[in-house]
Design a protein around this motif. Sequence first.
Motif, PDB file in Angstrom:
ATOM      1  N   ALA A 189       0.830  -1.200   0.000  1.00 51.62           N
ATOM      2  CA  ALA A 189       0.000   0.000   0.000  1.00 51.62           C
ATOM      3  C   ALA A 189       0.861   1.245   0.000  1.00 51.62           C
ATOM      4  CB  ALA A 189      -0.919   0.004   1.203  1.00 51.62           C
ATOM      5  N   VAL A 190       0.424   2.221  -0.762  1.00 50.11           N
ATOM      6  CA  VAL A 190       1.078   3.525  -0.799  1.00 50.11           C
ATOM      7  C   VAL A 190       0.172   4.567  -0.143  1.00 50.11           C
ATOM      8  CG1 VAL A 190       1.980   5.357  -2.285  1.00 50.11           C
ATOM      9  CG2 VAL A 190       2.350   2.944  -2.899  1.00 50.11           C
ATOM     10  N   SER A 191      -1.071   4.633  -0.594  1.00 49.70           N
ATOM     11  CA  SER A 191      -1.993   5.638  -0.086  1.00 49.70           C
ATOM     12  C   SER A 191      -3.415   5.249  -0.454  1.00 49.70           C
ATOM     13  CB  SER A 191      -1.658   7.007  -0.694  1.00 49.70           C
ATOM     14  OG  SER A 191      -2.514   8.015  -0.199  1.00 49.70           O
ATOM     15  N   CYS A 192      -4.372   5.651   0.383  1.00 55.74           N
ATOM     16  CA  CYS A 192      -5.779   5.414   0.116  1.00 55.74           C
ATOM     17  C   CYS A 192      -6.582   6.655   0.482  1.00 55.74           C
ATOM     18  CB  CYS A 192      -6.310   4.226   0.922  1.00 55.74           C
ATOM     19  SG  CYS A 192      -5.690   2.612   0.392  1.00 55.74           S
ATOM     20  N   GLY A 224     -13.317  11.739   2.754  1.00 52.05           N
ATOM     21  CA  GLY A 224     -12.087  12.324   2.239  1.00 52.05           C
ATOM     22  C   GLY A 224     -10.879  11.984   3.086  1.00 52.05           C
ATOM     23  N   SER A 225     -11.068  11.104   4.044  1.00 50.04           N
ATOM     24  CA  SER A 225      -9.933  10.737   4.893  1.00 50.04           C
ATOM     25  C   SER A 225      -8.896   9.997   4.063  1.00 50.04           C
ATOM     26  CB  SER A 225     -10.387   9.885   6.069  1.00 50.04           C
ATOM     27  OG  SER A 225     -10.964   8.678   5.631  1.00 50.04           O
ATOM     28  N   THR A 226      -7.662  10.084   4.509  1.00 53.87           N
ATOM     29  CA  THR A 226      -6.554   9.517   3.742  1.00 53.87           C
ATOM     30  C   THR A 226      -5.640   8.675   4.616  1.00 53.87           C
ATOM     31  OG1 THR A 226      -5.229  11.500   4.107  1.00 53.87           O
ATOM     32  CG2 THR A 226      -6.549  11.429   2.088  1.00 53.87           C
ATOM     33  N   TYR A 227      -4.907   7.831   3.942  1.00 54.77           N
ATOM     34  CA  TYR A 227      -3.880   7.013   4.589  1.00 54.77           C
ATOM     35  C   TYR A 227      -2.629   7.080   3.726  1.00 54.77           C
ATOM     36  CZ  TYR A 227      -1.059   2.875   5.432  1.00 54.77           C
ATOM     37  OH  TYR A 227      -0.003   2.036   5.668  1.00 54.77           O
ATOM     38  N   TYR A 228      -1.471   7.141   4.395  1.00 53.11           N
ATOM     39  CA  TYR A 228      -0.189   7.109   3.696  1.00 53.11           C
ATOM     40  C   TYR A 228       0.737   6.106   4.376  1.00 53.11           C
ATOM     41  CZ  TYR A 228      -1.641  11.491   1.535  1.00 53.11           C
ATOM     42  OH  TYR A 228      -2.329  12.453   0.834  1.00 53.11           O
ATOM     43  N   ALA A 229       1.440   5.359   3.573  1.00 48.95           N
ATOM     44  CA  ALA A 229       2.489   4.521   4.121  1.00 48.95           C
ATOM     45  C   ALA A 229       3.589   5.411   4.689  1.00 48.95           C
ATOM     46  CB  ALA A 229       3.060   3.617   3.027  1.00 48.95           C
ATOM     47  N   LYS A 279       5.026   9.370   3.462  1.00 51.94           N
ATOM     48  CA  LYS A 279       4.446  10.505   4.189  1.00 51.94           C
ATOM     49  C   LYS A 279       5.292  11.748   4.002  1.00 51.94           C
ATOM     50  CE  LYS A 279       1.910   8.159   7.887  1.00 51.94           C
ATOM     51  NZ  LYS A 279       1.891   7.819   9.332  1.00 51.94           N
ATOM     52  N   GLY A 280       4.613  12.846   3.718  1.00 53.00           N
ATOM     53  CA  GLY A 280       5.308  14.107   3.529  1.00 53.00           C
ATOM     54  C   GLY A 280       5.814  14.323   2.112  1.00 53.00           C
ATOM     55  N   ARG A 281       5.777  13.273   1.292  1.00 51.59           N
ATOM     56  CA  ARG A 281       6.240  13.386  -0.085  1.00 51.59           C
ATOM     57  C   ARG A 281       5.119  13.162  -1.099  1.00 51.59           C
ATOM     58  NH1 ARG A 281       9.762   9.802  -2.080  1.00 51.59           N
ATOM     59  NH2 ARG A 281       9.088   8.087  -0.712  1.00 51.59           N
ATOM     60  N   VAL A 315      -8.828   9.990  -9.372  1.00 48.77           N
ATOM     61  CA  VAL A 315      -8.025  10.125  -8.165  1.00 48.77           C
ATOM     62  C   VAL A 315      -6.574  10.303  -8.586  1.00 48.77           C
ATOM     63  CG1 VAL A 315      -7.190   8.935  -6.092  1.00 48.77           C
ATOM     64  CG2 VAL A 315      -9.610   8.823  -6.705  1.00 48.77           C
ATOM     65  N   TYR A 316      -5.890  11.203  -7.913  1.00 48.38           N
ATOM     66  CA  TYR A 316      -4.505  11.521  -8.263  1.00 48.38           C
ATOM     67  C   TYR A 316      -3.557  11.123  -7.146  1.00 48.38           C
ATOM     68  CZ  TYR A 316      -6.952  14.529 -11.578  1.00 48.38           C
ATOM     69  OH  TYR A 316      -7.783  15.003 -12.562  1.00 48.38           O
ATOM     70  N   LEU A 317      -2.332  10.858  -7.533  1.00 48.05           N
ATOM     71  CA  LEU A 317      -1.265  10.664  -6.559  1.00 48.05           C
ATOM     72  C   LEU A 317      -0.119  11.575  -6.983  1.00 48.05           C
ATOM     73  CD1 LEU A 317      -0.406   9.047  -4.029  1.00 48.05           C
ATOM     74  CD2 LEU A 317       0.839   7.523  -5.590  1.00 48.05           C
ATOM     75  N   GLN A 318       0.040  12.673  -6.265  1.00 40.73           N
ATOM     76  CA  GLN A 318       1.154  13.583  -6.519  1.00 40.73           C
ATOM     77  C   GLN A 318       2.363  13.070  -5.759  1.00 40.73           C
ATOM     78  OE1 GLN A 318       1.329  16.431  -8.509  1.00 40.73           O
ATOM     79  NE2 GLN A 318       3.510  16.308  -8.021  1.00 40.73           N
TER      80      GLN A 318
END
Length: 129
Positions: free
Chosen positions: A47-50, A56-61, A65-67, A79-82
Amino acid sequence: QYQLVESGGGLVHSGGSLRLSCAASGFTSGPYAIGWFRQTPGNEREAVSCIASSTGSTYYADSVKGRFTISRDNAKNTVYLQMNSLKPEDTAVYYCAEDEEYLGYSLDYYCVPSQFRVWGQGTQVTVSS
Protein backbone atom coordinates in the motif's frame (compact mmCIF):
# COMPACT_ATOMS: atom_id res chain seq x y z
CA GLN A 1 -18.47 -2.60 -16.04
CA TYR A 2 -16.46 -0.60 -13.58
CA GLN A 3 -12.90 0.02 -14.78
CA LEU A 4 -9.85 1.87 -13.58
CA VAL A 5 -7.13 3.23 -15.85
CA GLU A 6 -3.86 4.58 -14.51
CA SER A 7 -1.65 7.07 -16.29
CA GLY A 8 1.19 9.44 -15.57
CA GLY A 9 4.04 7.06 -14.92
CA GLY A 10 7.45 7.53 -16.46
CA LEU A 11 11.15 8.05 -15.86
CA VAL A 12 12.29 10.81 -13.54
CA HIS A 13 15.51 11.75 -11.78
CA SER A 14 15.85 11.43 -8.02
CA GLY A 15 14.23 14.42 -6.36
CA GLY A 16 11.80 14.91 -9.19
CA SER A 17 8.01 14.73 -9.28
CA LEU A 18 5.28 12.84 -11.06
CA ARG A 19 1.52 12.89 -10.84
CA LEU A 20 -0.34 9.66 -11.37
CA SER A 21 -3.98 9.62 -12.39
CA CYS A 22 -6.58 6.91 -11.83
CA ALA A 23 -9.62 7.44 -14.03
CA ALA A 24 -12.75 5.47 -13.19
CA SER A 25 -15.42 4.57 -15.70
CA GLY A 26 -18.65 2.71 -15.27
CA PHE A 27 -20.82 2.82 -12.20
CA THR A 28 -20.22 2.05 -8.58
CA SER A 29 -22.78 2.49 -5.86
CA GLY A 30 -22.25 3.56 -2.30
CA PRO A 31 -19.24 4.96 -0.54
CA TYR A 32 -15.98 3.70 -1.93
CA ALA A 33 -12.28 3.79 -1.25
CA ILE A 34 -9.55 4.22 -3.85
CA GLY A 35 -6.05 3.07 -3.12
CA TRP A 36 -2.65 3.36 -4.74
CA PHE A 37 -0.40 0.35 -4.41
CA ARG A 38 3.00 -0.52 -5.83
CA GLN A 39 4.95 -3.62 -6.64
CA THR A 40 8.51 -4.43 -7.60
CA PRO A 41 9.67 -7.73 -9.15
CA GLY A 42 9.81 -10.54 -6.62
CA ASN A 43 8.05 -8.55 -3.94
CA GLU A 44 4.50 -8.37 -2.68
CA ARG A 45 2.25 -5.52 -3.63
CA GLU A 46 2.28 -2.85 -0.94
CA ALA A 47 0.00 0.00 0.00
CA VAL A 48 1.08 3.53 -0.80
CA SER A 49 -1.99 5.64 -0.09
CA CYS A 50 -5.78 5.41 0.12
CA ILE A 51 -8.67 7.85 0.17
CA ALA A 52 -12.26 7.35 1.32
CA SER A 53 -15.07 8.87 -0.71
CA SER A 54 -17.52 9.78 2.04
CA THR A 55 -15.10 11.52 4.40
CA GLY A 56 -12.09 12.32 2.24
CA SER A 57 -9.93 10.74 4.89
CA THR A 58 -6.55 9.52 3.74
CA TYR A 59 -3.88 7.01 4.59
CA TYR A 60 -0.19 7.11 3.70
CA ALA A 61 2.49 4.52 4.12
CA ASP A 62 5.29 5.75 6.36
CA SER A 63 7.72 5.56 3.44
CA VAL A 64 5.83 8.21 1.48
CA LYS A 65 4.45 10.50 4.19
CA GLY A 66 5.31 14.11 3.53
CA ARG A 67 6.24 13.39 -0.09
CA PHE A 68 3.09 11.96 -1.71
CA THR A 69 -0.40 13.43 -1.72
CA ILE A 70 -3.58 11.64 -2.73
CA SER A 71 -6.55 13.68 -3.96
CA ARG A 72 -9.76 13.24 -5.91
CA ASP A 73 -11.75 15.14 -8.49
CA ASN A 74 -15.30 13.82 -8.24
CA ALA A 75 -16.43 15.68 -11.35
CA LYS A 76 -13.81 13.85 -13.38
CA ASN A 77 -14.11 10.52 -11.53
CA THR A 78 -10.36 10.67 -11.08
CA VAL A 79 -8.03 10.12 -8.16
CA TYR A 80 -4.50 11.52 -8.26
CA LEU A 81 -1.27 10.66 -6.56
CA GLN A 82 1.15 13.58 -6.52
CA MET A 83 4.63 12.24 -5.89
CA ASN A 84 7.35 14.69 -4.92
CA SER A 85 10.96 14.23 -3.83
CA LEU A 86 11.04 10.89 -5.56
CA LYS A 87 13.70 8.39 -4.58
CA PRO A 88 15.12 5.40 -6.48
CA GLU A 89 13.36 3.13 -3.98
CA ASP A 90 10.03 4.50 -5.22
CA THR A 91 10.65 2.70 -8.51
CA ALA A 92 7.79 0.22 -9.04
CA VAL A 93 4.65 -0.49 -10.99
CA TYR A 94 1.91 1.58 -9.44
CA TYR A 95 -1.66 0.33 -9.40
CA CYS A 96 -4.89 1.97 -8.35
CA ALA A 97 -7.71 -0.10 -6.94
CA GLU A 98 -11.25 0.40 -5.70
CA ASP A 99 -13.57 -1.23 -3.23
CA GLU A 100 -16.32 -0.26 -0.87
CA GLU A 101 -15.58 2.11 1.93
CA TYR A 102 -15.77 0.39 5.28
CA LEU A 103 -17.73 2.98 7.21
CA GLY A 104 -16.59 3.31 10.78
CA TYR A 105 -13.20 1.78 10.07
CA SER A 106 -9.97 3.68 9.69
CA LEU A 107 -8.15 3.39 6.39
CA ASP A 108 -5.17 2.34 8.48
CA TYR A 109 -7.09 -0.92 8.92
CA TYR A 110 -8.09 -1.70 5.35
CA CYS A 111 -5.72 0.10 3.02
CA VAL A 112 -4.17 -3.23 2.08
CA PRO A 113 -4.17 -4.98 -1.31
CA SER A 114 -6.29 -7.92 -0.15
CA GLN A 115 -9.22 -5.60 0.68
CA PHE A 116 -9.53 -4.20 -2.86
CA ARG A 117 -11.28 -6.04 -5.68
CA VAL A 118 -11.19 -3.81 -8.77
CA TRP A 119 -7.73 -3.06 -10.14
CA GLY A 120 -6.21 -1.04 -12.93
CA GLN A 121 -3.51 -2.32 -15.24
CA GLY A 122 -0.66 -0.42 -13.58
CA THR A 123 1.78 2.25 -14.66
CA GLN A 124 5.56 2.06 -14.38
CA VAL A 125 7.43 4.64 -12.33
CA THR A 126 11.20 4.64 -12.60
CA VAL A 127 13.37 6.96 -10.52
CA SER A 128 17.00 7.19 -11.53
CA SER A 129 19.74 8.09 -9.07
